[in-house]
Design an enzyme around this catalytic site. Structure first.
Site, PDB file in Angstrom:
ATOM      1  N   CYS A 166      33.489 -23.268 -12.365  1.00 56.15           N
ATOM      2  CA  CYS A 166      33.359 -24.253 -11.300  1.00 56.15           C
ATOM      3  C   CYS A 166      32.494 -23.772 -10.150  1.00 56.15           C
ATOM      4  O   CYS A 166      31.756 -24.560  -9.543  1.00 56.15           O
ATOM      5  CB  CYS A 166      34.727 -24.678 -10.809  1.00 56.15           C
ATOM      6  SG  CYS A 166      35.691 -23.324 -10.148  1.00 56.15           S
ATOM      7  N   ASP A 178      32.661 -33.540  -7.253  1.00 61.01           N
ATOM      8  CA  ASP A 178      33.053 -32.389  -8.059  1.00 61.01           C
ATOM      9  C   ASP A 178      32.218 -32.376  -9.329  1.00 61.01           C
ATOM     10  O   ASP A 178      32.557 -33.059 -10.305  1.00 61.01           O
ATOM     11  CB  ASP A 178      34.543 -32.468  -8.392  1.00 61.01           C
ATOM     12  CG  ASP A 178      35.013 -31.205  -9.091  1.00 61.01           C
ATOM     13  OD1 ASP A 178      34.179 -30.318  -9.336  1.00 61.01           O
ATOM     14  OD2 ASP A 178      36.225 -31.124  -9.386  1.00 61.01           O
ATOM     15  N   HIS A 231      39.703 -23.538  -7.505  1.00 62.38           N
ATOM     16  CA  HIS A 231      38.602 -24.434  -7.860  1.00 62.38           C
ATOM     17  C   HIS A 231      37.588 -24.445  -6.715  1.00 62.38           C
ATOM     18  O   HIS A 231      37.878 -23.987  -5.612  1.00 62.38           O
ATOM     19  CB  HIS A 231      39.174 -25.840  -8.098  1.00 62.38           C
ATOM     20  CG  HIS A 231      38.237 -26.762  -8.785  1.00 62.38           C
ATOM     21  ND1 HIS A 231      37.597 -26.434  -9.960  1.00 62.38           N
ATOM     22  CD2 HIS A 231      37.826 -28.020  -8.478  1.00 62.38           C
ATOM     23  CE1 HIS A 231      36.845 -27.436 -10.344  1.00 62.38           C
ATOM     24  NE2 HIS A 231      36.956 -28.424  -9.445  1.00 62.38           N
TER      25      HIS A 231
END
Lengths: 325, 664
Positions: B418, B478, B462
């Site tokens: 991520c 995202d 994250h």
């Protein structure tokens, strides 16, 4: 000190090994006693316990079962001076205590001691005398002295009273007042002998002549020594707790009219000590208390009426109701 | 000759002080007390402690001499110097514990009188308490309780002249005493004044190892975190928890970029953008594990938090202090919001900065997009489409990209975690002139069925982006969700191609071990919530309910309650007691009777010892000797005059213990 083979809690008829040669005076005493009073080992032990504990004994039973013989026997074996007074309804206090009599020669009163001035007094059929006469005796028992004409005279030492009494149902009797009953350390019953014992009794010699032939086993001094040993028998806290529990049960269970008094508790311990000594022990066990509880407690609990079986059952109930702590 | 006699007398005195068994127990217990400290102590102190304990044992068993006072003094000085050299100080927690342990060990060699034993045991109690300054977990607490019990048992054993009873009796007595102390313990726990902040500065050494989001992000920092299944925080929701795709937990916001690393701004921008909640308020309570940094966690986007905290212009919430202890706070968040809609594009130049000449290929790509795109929203769409349509992979083991992490990721490997996606996306946006920043935090969370709360683990860490859209404000984007939608919907394990590297808890497979772990977590959470979380704030709330304020009132109330409790105990003790104190002889006799009762030879309650044993002997001639022996000893210890020569009680207890109805 051990007394092998003597255990009053054993059932009658159980064979025990006696060793006359090495036997102690107490052993010999029991051997002699059992040759006269047959099959009554437990009662004999209770009677001796009572004497060792320095208490007076009340024997209650029908006439002719050996009450008088027992008293006589005890006096002989312990080597005590013995007097017997047959109580009747016309017996006066002075007939027991003695009286001051005017002597013409000297012109003074001199005291003629009554039969109470002895070491062992057998008061036969004590409940046939009037309450006044009974009182005179009971007072002497309690105070161990007699007061006549303002002068107090001590009674001999030791001084025991063995009183016999017919069951109250008989005619012409005055029941001992309940408050005076507990002057007696124990009350025992003799009861009829067992068939074997009775057979032997009927075939055997005359009891009276046997008593006459009998040599004392103990004397006054050795009796006093034994009494001192009784005093030395140890009572533990745990045992006192048991006695207290017994007393408490008679007071709180509601089964008895009046519970046992502290004096009864002291009597229990005293008798228990003597019983333990007879068993050759230096400390009292709950078993000793249980053994002496019926003769010590029945007459104090005022379980009047009912047969002796009923009283025994009542004692049995008391004993089983109170756990040994 | 003289020396020999002296030695034997000395040995007698030492043996009389404590029976061997008690001494062995004492040494074992004190070693157990020192055990948790072993890893924190210098090795030579642990070794010295063991040597002292062994020596003391040999003194008792082999008649070895205790060291002279001079030697002890010398050893003490050496230990002090050693501790000073190790820690650089004699003050402070670590040095203090080291001194305490060393002294405890040396005191063992000074056990000459009863007073010494007591001092040693008190030292031991103190050393037990010091564990709490390091570890406050439930298992450690249980271990400490066990030790306190053992120490109290020893205190009783050491102070009973002649021993007398079995150690088990002492243990039972100690247990009773500790249970009786519970009311006072509760009163002191609730009312002992709790002052905010630690009384002395706690060492940081133990805390630095604590994992959690850091204040910066570079390739690899979050994927490292993902390997840990440690709990980051727990959340209890007042109502229904948010959907998985809404579970964005906002942590540090990182707008500063140096070409490799994203960082927090050096100083906060003075203008706070307006946060306009739109819909869907969520109320919840967070219990945040210590991470030794300042950031606090909240569901995106926090409106309100009842903890002393600051929010900066990036809406990054941080505490005034480092979070070195577990904190618990409730918060309100808005699911839908508008942040900074009033801001003008021109005032946001700092979110467009890229280091001069960095990531040339990404810059070129962005310039290319800028030509076909119509505004920021269009650019976002183009970028996300790019991520989705090109062969990007979501993986925990991305290849090393040493030269240019963004260009190599975007154009060569296309494999990343991520932080790679968030970083590359933000760089692309900035290159296209759109204000953008990286937000780190946690995404996801798992409801614990045993406790009804949500666990968020480090493996849920994250990173995502926030992009400014003119007229609409900051918008959460995202890019990971476009590459691996499973990551957002159902967690990390489902999204990875090869989850084998993940730990058991992060894998979310239903298994026996896992459900047990969740249960254990619920127990720990309750412990945290009901015991450890009780700090100054909660105490103040409690006191307010009684109409009290301040620690002086608390102290008064505590003292008063303890005095009343003790007076009550005294009253009970003074009341006439029907039951006598425990009689060990009667206890032993009871045990004996129970043994026989199991064989069907019950004692009637009114049966005296002699009658009972004679009855048993008649029924079971094989037992006659044994039962008579027990009865004689019982009679001797309970009914006969106290005997100074022999210990009938001991003999009774031994023969009762040895008595077997089956004969063998």
């Amino acid at each position: 000190m051990r007394f092998p083979g003597i255990d009053g809690r054993q059932p009658l008829g159980l064979k025990t090994v006696l060793r006359p040669k090495s036997a102690t005076p107490l052993d010999r005493l029991f051997i002699e006693a059992e040759s006269v009073i047959l099959g009554k080992r437990h009662q004999l032990r209770l009677a001796v316990t009572c004497l060792l504990a320095g208490g007076h004994l009340l024997i209650e039973d029908l006439p002719g079962v050996g009450k008088t013989t027992l008293a006589h026997l005890l006096a002989r074996l312990f080597g005590l001076q013995f007097q017997r007074v047959q109580f009747t309804s016309d017996l006066l206090p002075a007939d027991i205590t003695g009286a001051s009599i005017f002597e013409r020669e000297s012109g003074t009163f001199s005291f003629h001691p009554g039969p109470v001035f002895t070491q062992l007094l057998l008061a036969d059929e004590v409940n046939r005398a009037t309450p006044k006469t009974q009182s005179a005796l009971l007072e002497a028992m309690e105070e161990r002295q007699v007061t006549v004409d303002g002068r107090t005279r001590p009674l001999p030492v030791p001084f025991f009273v063995v009183a016999t009494q017919n069951p109250a149902s008989q005619l012409g009797t005055f029941d001992l007042p309940e408050s005076q009953l507990d002057r007696f350390l124990m009350r025992i019953h003799l009861g009829y002998p067992g068939p074997e014992a009775e057979h032997e009794l009927l075939r055997g010699r005359d009891r009276r002549s046997m008593l006459a032939d009998m040599e004392p086993v103990l004397d006054t001094r050795s009796l006093q020594e034994l009494q001192a040993q009784v005093d030395a028998v140890f009572v533990s806290d745990a045992l006192v707790a048991y006695v207290q529990a017994l007393l408490e049960h008679t007071r709180s269970s509601g089964e008895y009219g009046v519970g046992l008094s502290p004096r009864a508790g002291l009597a229990l311990l005293r008798a228990g000590r003597a019983w333990a000594l007879l068993d050759g022990r230096k400390a009292v066990l709950p078993e000793d208390i249980q053994a002496v509880l019926p003769p010590v407690a029945t007459h104090r609990l005022h379980i009047t009426g009912g047969s002796s079986e009923d009283r025994t059952a009542a004692m049995e109930r008391l004993l089983t109701a109170v756990p040994v702590p | 000759m003289f020396g020999l006699r002296h030695a034997s007398r000395h040995r007698d005195a030492v043996t009389q002080l404590l029976p061997h068994r008690t001494l062995a127990l004492l040494l074992l217990t004190l070693s157990a007390v020192a055990l948790p400290h072993v890893l924190r102590l210098p090795w030579w102190i642990s070794l010295g402690f063991v040597v002292c304990a062994a020596w003391r044992y040999l003194v008792a068993v082999r008649g070895l001499r205790l060291p002279t006072r001079g030697l002890l003094l010398l050893t003490t000085c050496v230990a002090m110097v050693g501790i000073f050299l190790t820690y650089g100080t004699l003050l402070g927690l670590d040095a203090g514990v080291a001194i305490l342990t060393a002294m405890l060990g040396l005191k063992l060699l000074e056990l000459r009188r009863r007073r010494d034993t007591n001092v040693t045991l008190y030292l031991g109690y103190f050393l037990i308490v010091t564990q709490l300054l390091y570890v406050q977990s439930l298992p450690m607490f249980a271990y400490m309780l066990l030790l306190v019990w053992a120490m109290t048992t020893l205190l009783i054993s050491a102070n009973r002249p002649g021993g007398g009873q079995a150690p088990l009796e002492h243990a039972r007595l100690a247990g009773t005493m500790l249970l009786q102390a519970i009311p006072i313990m509760l009163v002191v726990f609730l009312l002992f004044p709790r002052l905010p902040g630690p009384l002395w500065s706690m060492p940081d050494t133990d805390r630095t190892a604590t994992s959690g989001l850091s204040d910066s992000m570079e390739p690899g920092s979050i994927s490292d975190l993902s390997l840990s299944d440690a709990v980051a925080f727990r959340v209890e929701f007042d109502d229904t928890p948010p959907l998985p795709r809404e579970r964005y937990w906002r942590g540090p916001v990182l707008p500063e970029y140096d070409g490799r690393q994203w960082q927090q701004p050096k100083e906060s921008h003075p203008v706070l953008p307006v946060l306009e909640p739109l819909a869907g308020e969520i109320r919840y309570t967070v219990t945040l594990e210590p991470h030794n940094r300042r950031w606090l966690i909240a569901l995106d986007m926090p409106l309100q938090m009842d903890v002393s905290a600051r929010v900066n212009s990036e809406y990054h919430v941080s505490s005034d202090q480092r979070i070195s202890n577990r904190v618990r706070y409730s918060a309100v968040s808005a699911r839908n919001y508008r942040l900074g809609a009033e801001l003008h594009d021109d005032s946001l130049d700092r979110y467009r900065e890229l280091p001069e000449g960095s990531h040339p290929r990404a810059q070129a790509l962005a310039t290319d997009w800028l030509q076909q795109a119509d505004g920021a929203e269009d650019l976002i769409r183009i970028a996300l489409t790019h991520f989705r349509e090109q062969p990007f992979h979501y993986t925990l083991q991305p290849p090393l990209m040493p030269d240019d992490p963004v260009d190599e990721f975007l154009f060569e490997h296309r494999r990343g975690f991520c932080e790679h996606y968030a970083s590359a996306f933000t760089v692309l946006m900035r290159a296209a002139g759109v204000p953008a920043r990286v937000v780190t935090g946690y995404q996801g969370g798992e409801i614990n069925p045993s406790g009804g709360y949500m666990i968020v683990r480090q493996s849920d860490a994250h990173a995502w982006s926030e992009v400014f859209v003119e007229g609409d404000g900051w918008r959460r984007v995202d890019p990971t969700g476009w590459v691996a939608p499973e990551r957002i919907e159902s967690g990390l394990a489902d999204a990875l191609e090869d989850p084998a590297g993940l730990s058991l808890l992060s894998r979310r497979e239903a298994s026996w071990g896992r459900s047990l772990q969740l249960r254990w977590d619920a127990v720990n959470a309750a412990w945290d919530r009901w015991v450890l979380a009780y700090g100054p704030e909660l105490q103040a709330q409690l006191l307010q309910r009684f109409g009290l304020a301040g620690w002086r009132d608390a102290l008064l109330l505590m003292t008063g309650t303890v005095i009343v409790l003790l007076l009550l105990v005294a009253l009970v003790l003074f009341l006439p007691r029907h039951r006598r104190g425990p009689d060990p002889a009667a206890d032993a006799w009871e045990r004996f009777c129970r043994k026989l009762a199991r064989a069907g030879l019950q004692r009637a309650p009114h049966e005296g010892p002699k009658d009972y044993t004679e009855r048993v002997a008649a029924r079971r001639p094989d037992l006659a000797t044994a039962v008579r022996e027990v009865a004689n000893r019982y009679v001797a210890s309970r009914y006969q005059p106290p005997d100074t020569e022999s210990d009938h009680l001991r003999a009774l207890q031994r023969s009762v213990a040895a008595f077997r109805v089956d004969g063998r």
